[in-house]
Design a protein around this motif. Structure first.
Motif, PDB file in Angstrom:
ATOM      1  N   VAL A 136       0.864  -1.177   0.000  1.00 49.84           N
ATOM      2  CA  VAL A 136       0.000   0.000   0.000  1.00 49.84           C
ATOM      3  C   VAL A 136       0.903   1.230   0.000  1.00 49.84           C
ATOM      4  N   ILE A 137       0.647   2.133  -0.935  1.00 47.25           N
ATOM      5  CA  ILE A 137       1.350   3.416  -0.981  1.00 47.25           C
ATOM      6  C   ILE A 137       0.294   4.504  -0.883  1.00 47.25           C
ATOM      7  N   VAL A 138       0.497   5.421   0.048  1.00 52.31           N
ATOM      8  CA  VAL A 138      -0.478   6.488   0.269  1.00 52.31           C
ATOM      9  C   VAL A 138       0.246   7.825   0.175  1.00 52.31           C
ATOM     10  N   ARG A 139      -0.381   8.775  -0.500  1.00 54.02           N
ATOM     11  CA  ARG A 139       0.118  10.150  -0.533  1.00 54.02           C
ATOM     12  C   ARG A 139      -0.897  11.026   0.178  1.00 54.02           C
ATOM     13  N   PHE A 140      -0.404  11.799   1.132  1.00 54.65           N
ATOM     14  CA  PHE A 140      -1.220  12.785   1.833  1.00 54.65           C
ATOM     15  C   PHE A 140      -0.703  14.181   1.494  1.00 54.65           C
ATOM     16  N   ASP A 141      -1.586  15.068   1.077  1.00 54.61           N
ATOM     17  CA  ASP A 141      -1.289  16.492   0.978  1.00 54.61           C
ATOM     18  C   ASP A 141      -1.959  17.132   2.180  1.00 54.61           C
ATOM     19  N   VAL A 142      -1.147  17.673   3.072  1.00 56.22           N
ATOM     20  CA  VAL A 142      -1.618  18.156   4.372  1.00 56.22           C
ATOM     21  C   VAL A 142      -1.682  19.682   4.356  1.00 56.22           C
ATOM     22  N   TRP A 143      -2.677  20.230   5.022  1.00 55.14           N
ATOM     23  CA  TRP A 143      -2.757  21.675   5.156  1.00 55.14           C
ATOM     24  C   TRP A 143      -1.501  22.169   5.875  1.00 55.14           C
ATOM     25  N   SER A 144      -0.928  23.274   5.416  1.00 58.01           N
ATOM     26  CA  SER A 144       0.360  23.744   5.947  1.00 58.01           C
ATOM     27  C   SER A 144       0.335  23.978   7.453  1.00 58.01           C
ATOM     28  N   HIS A 145      -0.783  24.434   7.987  1.00 54.50           N
ATOM     29  CA  HIS A 145      -0.857  24.685   9.432  1.00 54.50           C
ATOM     30  C   HIS A 145      -0.950  23.391  10.251  1.00 54.50           C
ATOM     31  N   SER A 146      -1.086  22.255   9.577  1.00 56.40           N
ATOM     32  CA  SER A 146      -1.247  20.966  10.270  1.00 56.40           C
ATOM     33  C   SER A 146      -0.046  20.044  10.123  1.00 56.40           C
TER      34      SER A 146
ATOM     35  N   PHE B 107      -6.865   7.176  13.968  1.00 61.41           N
ATOM     36  CA  PHE B 107      -5.967   7.959  13.117  1.00 61.41           C
ATOM     37  C   PHE B 107      -6.747   8.611  11.975  1.00 61.41           C
ATOM     38  N   ASP B 108      -7.572   7.842  11.306  1.00 65.37           N
ATOM     39  CA  ASP B 108      -8.328   8.335  10.157  1.00 65.37           C
ATOM     40  C   ASP B 108      -9.245   9.500  10.550  1.00 65.37           C
ATOM     41  N   ARG B 109      -9.919   9.366  11.689  1.00 66.12           N
ATOM     42  CA  ARG B 109     -10.803  10.444  12.159  1.00 66.12           C
ATOM     43  C   ARG B 109     -10.018  11.728  12.425  1.00 66.12           C
TER      44      ARG B 109
ATOM     45  N   LYS C 206       1.515  18.541  13.519  1.00 62.58           N
ATOM     46  CA  LYS C 206       0.583  17.631  14.199  1.00 62.58           C
ATOM     47  C   LYS C 206       0.371  16.356  13.376  1.00 62.58           C
ATOM     48  N   PHE C 207       0.232  16.502  12.057  1.00 59.41           N
ATOM     49  CA  PHE C 207       0.054  15.332  11.206  1.00 59.41           C
ATOM     50  C   PHE C 207       1.278  14.425  11.275  1.00 59.41           C
ATOM     51  N   SER C 208       2.468  15.029  11.251  1.00 62.97           N
ATOM     52  CA  SER C 208       3.699  14.259  11.328  1.00 62.97           C
ATOM     53  C   SER C 208       3.724  13.389  12.585  1.00 62.97           C
ATOM     54  N   GLU C 209       3.384  13.961  13.720  1.00 65.68           N
ATOM     55  CA  GLU C 209       3.334  13.197  14.969  1.00 65.68           C
ATOM     56  C   GLU C 209       2.292  12.090  14.902  1.00 65.68           C
ATOM     57  N   LEU C 210       1.126  12.424  14.391  1.00 68.10           N
ATOM     58  CA  LEU C 210       0.015  11.472  14.321  1.00 68.10           C
ATOM     59  C   LEU C 210       0.338  10.289  13.411  1.00 68.10           C
ATOM     60  N   VAL C 211       0.897  10.558  12.237  1.00 67.15           N
ATOM     61  CA  VAL C 211       1.162   9.482  11.285  1.00 67.15           C
ATOM     62  C   VAL C 211       2.333   8.609  11.755  1.00 67.15           C
ATOM     63  N   GLN C 212       3.304   9.192  12.441  1.00 65.20           N
ATOM     64  CA  GLN C 212       4.389   8.382  12.985  1.00 65.20           C
ATOM     65  C   GLN C 212       3.871   7.446  14.084  1.00 65.20           C
TER      66      GLN C 212
ATOM     67  N   MET D  67      -8.228  13.207   8.996  1.00 64.06           N
ATOM     68  CA  MET D  67      -9.076  13.750   7.922  1.00 64.06           C
ATOM     69  C   MET D  67      -9.236  15.267   8.016  1.00 64.06           C
ATOM     70  N   LEU D  68      -9.113  15.830   9.208  1.00 64.54           N
ATOM     71  CA  LEU D  68      -9.241  17.273   9.377  1.00 64.54           C
ATOM     72  C   LEU D  68      -7.976  18.010   8.938  1.00 64.54           C
ATOM     73  N   MET D  69      -6.880  17.296   8.775  1.00 72.71           N
ATOM     74  CA  MET D  69      -5.592  17.899   8.433  1.00 72.71           C
ATOM     75  C   MET D  69      -5.208  17.704   6.969  1.00 72.71           C
ATOM     76  N   VAL D  70      -5.973  16.890   6.255  1.00 76.77           N
ATOM     77  CA  VAL D  70      -5.585  16.454   4.917  1.00 76.77           C
ATOM     78  C   VAL D  70      -6.423  17.164   3.846  1.00 76.77           C
ATOM     79  N   ALA D  71      -5.713  17.781   2.899  1.00 79.58           N
ATOM     80  CA  ALA D  71      -6.378  18.419   1.769  1.00 79.58           C
ATOM     81  C   ALA D  71      -6.689  17.402   0.668  1.00 79.58           C
ATOM     82  N   ARG D  72      -5.792  16.410   0.512  1.00 81.11           N
ATOM     83  CA  ARG D  72      -5.966  15.395  -0.538  1.00 81.11           C
ATOM     84  C   ARG D  72      -5.260  14.115  -0.128  1.00 81.11           C
ATOM     85  N   LYS D  73      -5.842  12.997  -0.510  1.00 80.16           N
ATOM     86  CA  LYS D  73      -5.270  11.679  -0.190  1.00 80.16           C
ATOM     87  C   LYS D  73      -5.411  10.785  -1.424  1.00 80.16           C
ATOM     88  N   GLU D  74      -4.317  10.108  -1.782  1.00 81.47           N
ATOM     89  CA  GLU D  74      -4.338   9.137  -2.861  1.00 81.47           C
ATOM     90  C   GLU D  74      -3.782   7.818  -2.344  1.00 81.47           C
TER      91      GLU D  74
END
Length: 94
Positions: A4-14, A75-77, A17-23, A80-87
């Motif tokens: 599985v390969i996932v790309r997240f485009d995260v809002w710059s202000h997040s 994690f997903d919940r 926090k996203f980095s900590e959460l995904v790790q 989702m508030l921090m992600v502009a786009r996910k593939e």
């Protein structure tokens, strides 16, 4: 092996926090899921708002178990508030 390969485009202000959460999600997946063999988190060097995940599972059923796990749902919940786009790309390791 199921990849599985996932790309997240995260809002710059997040980004922080996203980095900590995904790790934490990567650590949880490797620790709690016997069929999860690899879970790499990569932050794009040229664009820090872009993250990639590279995950390896025994098979598709193991990935489906991952998606049903409570730690993934949490994690997903939160993410989702921090992600502009996910593939998401799915494949098999050769």
């Amino acid at each position: 092996m199921f990849v599985v390969i996932v790309r997240f485009d995260v809002w710059s202000h997040s980004v922080s926090k996203f980095s900590e959460l995904v790790q934490q999600q990567a650590e949880n997946s490797l620790r709690l899921e016997e069929a999860c063999h690899q879970f790499d988190v990569v932050q794009d060097a040229s664009d820090p708002t872009v993250f990639y995940l590279y995950e390896i599972y025994d098979d598709r059923a193991a990935f489906d178990t991952h998606l049903a796990a409570e730690h993934f749902k949490q994690f997903d919940r939160e993410a989702m508030l921090m992600v502009a786009r996910k593939e998401v790309w799915l494949g098999s390791k050769l």
